[in-house]
Design an enzyme around this catalytic site. Structure first.
Site, PDB file in Angstrom:
ATOM      1  CD  GLU A  51      -4.162   3.224  -4.892  1.00  0.00           C
ATOM      2  OE1 GLU A  51      -4.236   4.469  -4.939  1.00  0.00           O
ATOM      3  OE2 GLU A  51      -3.561   2.609  -3.981  1.00  0.00           O
ATOM      4  CG  HIS A  71      -3.017  -1.022  -2.773  1.00  0.00           C
ATOM      5  ND1 HIS A  71      -3.346   0.285  -2.485  1.00  0.00           N
ATOM      6  CD2 HIS A  71      -3.158  -1.702  -1.601  1.00  0.00           C
ATOM      7  CE1 HIS A  71      -3.666   0.379  -1.200  1.00  0.00           C
ATOM      8  NE2 HIS A  71      -3.557  -0.808  -0.651  1.00  0.00           N
ATOM      9  CG  ASN A 129      -2.618   4.069   1.866  1.00  0.00           C
ATOM     10  OD1 ASN A 129      -3.744   4.181   2.318  1.00  0.00           O
ATOM     11  ND2 ASN A 129      -1.993   2.910   1.852  1.00  0.00           N
ATOM     12  CB  SER A 189      -0.913   0.014   1.229  1.00  0.00           C
ATOM     13  OG  SER A 189      -0.130   0.036   2.418  1.00  0.00           O
TER      14      SER A 189
END
Length: 343
Positions: free
Chosen positions: A151, A139, A189, A118
């Protein structure tokens, strides 16, 4: 068309990823490093599928069919003929590099290797292999069977054809992809942790209480306030991700708030430990005027949106992809850029 995939690591995330692949009709080789870990992974799969049967979302026959497609093993060599192997182990670079070295040695020359990281560098992970052109990030978000976003992260040397194959596979899984380059934290993130961190800094500096912030931010339509979300994620996890992103960005926005480190040091890690900003079972409550709520929303959402705009302006991701990522990955009802219009 891919037929067989491997999943390394069968914790909550890895087991969820294995389930997603098996539900889509692919054969799955699930790998753990020890027999006890493998049994724990089996229990993760059973719990998830049993819950779906109990809720009427899956038949008993469907459950059996899914499990029949999943082979569980402690031998990395069982992934040798896989079309794709996804690593889903803890966020420690040395562990991931070791796994990719082992996979590179046993997998066929055409096998694509993907990391579910991540926040770590995909290119740095890929460098430990002899096939960096066939390594990328894939991800998933937790819980993987439910969350629709993936992702896809291209490393410095990832072949565009490999990216296209993984995008096609994700579509088969019923997922929506956003594809980006190798920048720590990617879209979700990078943006989310900066926002959560700023909320923690406001608490630490006594500008506002956690309750005031979370009550105010819920007025924007978000499913939960930032400090409740930080507790759900785990404050230790937040610090780890922030440290990783800060090493790349150098931005004060990503420098973990002292209060986060203090809470972690005291054992208050969030819901998983029984308490973080809140004790388990406690919901935010505060009597706020509209004016005060609006001030807190602007204090946090303004910079959050600005960071997203800077990301779009840099060319890293389009505004549309940023909105898609934050909507599907974080539950933002109208994406990031609609937040200021919701309060």
């Amino acid at each position: 068309m891919m037929k067989t995939v491997g999943v390394i690591g069968l914790g909550t995330m890895g087991a969820g990823i294995a389930e997603v692949f098996a539900k889509a009709g692919l054969n799955v080789v699930g790998v753990e490093v020890t027999d006890p870990a493998l049994e724990a992974g089996r229990r993760n799969l059973d719990r998830s599928l049993d819950r779906q049967v109990d809720r009427g979302r899956l038949t008993a026959e469907g459950r059996r069919e899914i499990l029949d497609r999943i082979q569980l093993t402690t031998d990395f060599a069982d992934t040798a003929s896989a079309d794709l192997v996804v690593e889903a182990i803890p966020e420690r670079m040395e562990l991931k590099r070791d796994v990719f070295t082992r996979l590179d040695a046993v997998c066929g020359p055409d096998t694509i290797l993907a990391t579910n990281t991540s926040s770590l560098s995909v290119s740095e992970i890929a460098a430990t292999t002899r096939r960096p052109n066939q390594v990328l990030g894939m991800h998933f978000f937790n819980p993987a069977p439910v969350m629709k976003l993936v992702e896809v992260v291209a490393g410095d040397q990832t072949d565009p054809a490999v990216v296209a194959r993984v995008e096609e596979l994700a579509s088969l899984l019923g997922k929506t992809t956003v594809t980006v380059g190798d920048r720590r934290g990617f879209i979700v993130n990078r943006l989310l942790l900066g926002y959560l961190n700023q909320a923690a800094k406001l608490v630490g500096s006594k500008v506002a209480t956690a309750d005031e912030i979370d009550v105010a931010l819920k007025t924007t339509g978000l499913p939960m306030g930032p400090l409740t979300l930080a507790d759900v994620i785990g404050l230790d996890t937040c610090v780890e991700i922030l440290d990783c992103i800060h090493a790349d960005s150098g931005s004060p926005r990503h420098e973990a708030a002292p209060i986060l480190r203090e809470l972690v040091a005291s054992g208050r890690l969030g819901r998983k430990s029984g308490g973080g900003f809140y004790d388990r079972g406690t919901d935010p409550a505060a009597d706020l005027s509209d004016e005060r709520a609006g001030e807190l929303v602007l204090e946090l959402v303004g910079p959050h949106v600005s960071e997203g705009q800077a990301m779009a302006d840099s060319g890293y991701a389009s505004s549309a992809d940023i909105d898609t990522a934050m909507r599907l990955g974080c539950g933002y009802p109208n994406g990031l850029f609609g937040l200021l219009n919701e309060g």
